[in-house]
Motif scaffolding. Structure first.
Motif, PDB file in Angstrom:
ATOM      1  N   TRP A 268       0.855  -1.183   0.000  1.00 22.29           N
ATOM      2  CA  TRP A 268       0.000   0.000   0.000  1.00 22.29           C
ATOM      3  C   TRP A 268       0.889   1.231   0.000  1.00 22.29           C
ATOM      4  O   TRP A 268       1.992   1.209   0.548  1.00 22.29           O
ATOM      5  CB  TRP A 268      -0.920  -0.011   1.228  1.00 22.29           C
ATOM      6  N   GLU A 269       0.376   2.272  -0.618  1.00 19.17           N
ATOM      7  CA  GLU A 269       1.137   3.518  -0.712  1.00 19.17           C
ATOM      8  C   GLU A 269       0.413   4.633   0.038  1.00 19.17           C
ATOM      9  O   GLU A 269      -0.818   4.663   0.073  1.00 19.17           O
ATOM     10  CB  GLU A 269       1.273   3.944  -2.187  1.00 19.17           C
TER      11      GLU A 269
ATOM     12  N   VAL B 147       4.177   9.694  -3.907  1.00 16.78           N
ATOM     13  CA  VAL B 147       4.133   8.545  -2.998  1.00 16.78           C
ATOM     14  C   VAL B 147       5.181   8.804  -1.929  1.00 16.78           C
ATOM     15  O   VAL B 147       6.378   8.885  -2.233  1.00 16.78           O
ATOM     16  CB  VAL B 147       4.444   7.216  -3.730  1.00 16.78           C
TER      17      VAL B 147
ATOM     18  N   SER C 148       5.572   3.416   1.238  1.00 20.20           N
ATOM     19  CA  SER C 148       4.817   2.221   0.843  1.00 20.20           C
ATOM     20  C   SER C 148       5.192   1.067   1.757  1.00 20.20           C
ATOM     21  O   SER C 148       6.314   0.998   2.283  1.00 20.20           O
ATOM     22  CB  SER C 148       5.063   1.871  -0.627  1.00 20.20           C
TER      23      SER C 148
ATOM     24  N   ARG D  83      -3.608   0.840  -3.009  1.00 23.49           N
ATOM     25  CA  ARG D  83      -2.725  -0.268  -3.367  1.00 23.49           C
ATOM     26  C   ARG D  83      -1.725   0.222  -4.406  1.00 23.49           C
ATOM     27  O   ARG D  83      -2.070   1.021  -5.275  1.00 23.49           O
ATOM     28  CB  ARG D  83      -3.543  -1.413  -3.974  1.00 23.49           C
ATOM     29  N   SER D  84      -0.509  -0.295  -4.320  1.00 23.00           N
ATOM     30  CA  SER D  84       0.512   0.092  -5.283  1.00 23.00           C
ATOM     31  C   SER D  84       0.034  -0.239  -6.700  1.00 23.00           C
ATOM     32  O   SER D  84      -0.516  -1.310  -6.942  1.00 23.00           O
ATOM     33  CB  SER D  84       1.803  -0.646  -4.972  1.00 23.00           C
ATOM     34  N   GLN D  85       0.218   0.692  -7.624  1.00 21.64           N
ATOM     35  CA  GLN D  85      -0.266   0.515  -9.012  1.00 21.64           C
ATOM     36  C   GLN D  85       0.615  -0.482  -9.751  1.00 21.64           C
ATOM     37  O   GLN D  85       1.814  -0.427  -9.639  1.00 21.64           O
ATOM     38  CB  GLN D  85      -0.239   1.849  -9.743  1.00 21.64           C
TER      39      GLN D  85
END
Lengths: 93, 143
Positions: free
Chosen positions: A20-21, A64, A67, A91-93
């Motif tokens: 997660w960011e 960001v 993370s 959520r991280s892309q």
């Protein structure tokens, strides 16, 4: 175990691995000096990193800033909100 | 001209006029009221969900965030007439100034630098007053 169940478990495992960011958003009223100070204080980053992230927010509209796991991301996000900075988690892309 | 905030040992001396203290306290009370009123832009700005894909934070996070906002503004209101502040209270003043700034910008729909630059003269003056409070308190606290 059914093939469907195996697929579901694999997908769940994959989702759990996705970090997660914490996204920090630009706002037109917060001072740059305040943003640098809060980033340093919340994440314990050095001045150079805090300034780089702040300028990224300022020029690109967002950055960001951290993370990792969801629970910690949420805690950091809430800490940024305590200074009324616009922050979200994703959520991280 | 004396400095509005200055450090003396572990205290921050506050030297601002009574009228400014009262104006800030009134704004803090308004912000605290608007923050818990879900119909206001201030509420959405200060307490909107941290994950934009959901409608609400989980109840514990929601409660924690609401208590944090109320705590900072409440601490500011409780100490706004003090002649000196502890370092912790000075930090709460920075948070309170920031919360007031965010509420101020939310209620006036300031989304961009252009919106900010097109404020009325009075709103522009109020904005600069709040920003100056943040900058000067940081300078005093970090000196």
């Amino acid at each position: 175990m059914t093939e469907f169940g195996t697929d579901l478990l694999e997908r769940t495992d994959t989702m759990l691995d996705v970090p997660w960011e914490v996204i920090l958003w630009d706002d037109p009223v917060s001072l740059i000096s305040l943003v640098v100070r809060v980033i340093k204080k919340v994440f314990n980053y050095d001045t150079a990193k805090a300034e780089r992230l702040t300028m990224q927010v300022h020029h690109e509209g967002k950055a960001v800033v951290w993370s990792g796991d969801k629970e910690t991301a949420a805690a950091y996000c809430v800490a940024l909100h305590s200074y009324a900075l616009g922050a979200t988690i994703q959520r991280s892309q | 001209m004396s400095e509005p905030f200055r450090r003396v040992d572990d205290r921050i001396i506050v030297d601002i006029p009574l009228t400014l203290r009262e104006w800030l306290a009134a704004m803090a009370r308004t912000t605290a009221g608007d923050a818990v009123d879900i119909s206001t832009s201030t509420h959405h700005r200060l307490l909107g969900p941290i994950d934009p894909t959901v409608d609400h934070d989980d109840p514990l996070t929601q409660l924690h965030r609401q208590m944090t906002v109320e705590g900072s503004l409440g601490r500011f209101i409780a100490t706004h007439m003090h002649e000196s502040l502890s370092e912790d209270d000075a930090e709460e003043w920075i948070r309170a100034f920031q919360l007031m700034l965010a509420a101020f910008s939310a209620e006036r729909a300031i989304m961009t630098a252009e919106d900010r630059d097109n404020l009325s003269q009075q709103d522009h003056y109020d904005l600069i007053t709040l920003q100056s409070g943040v900058a000067l308190m940081i300078e005093a606290l970090d000196s």
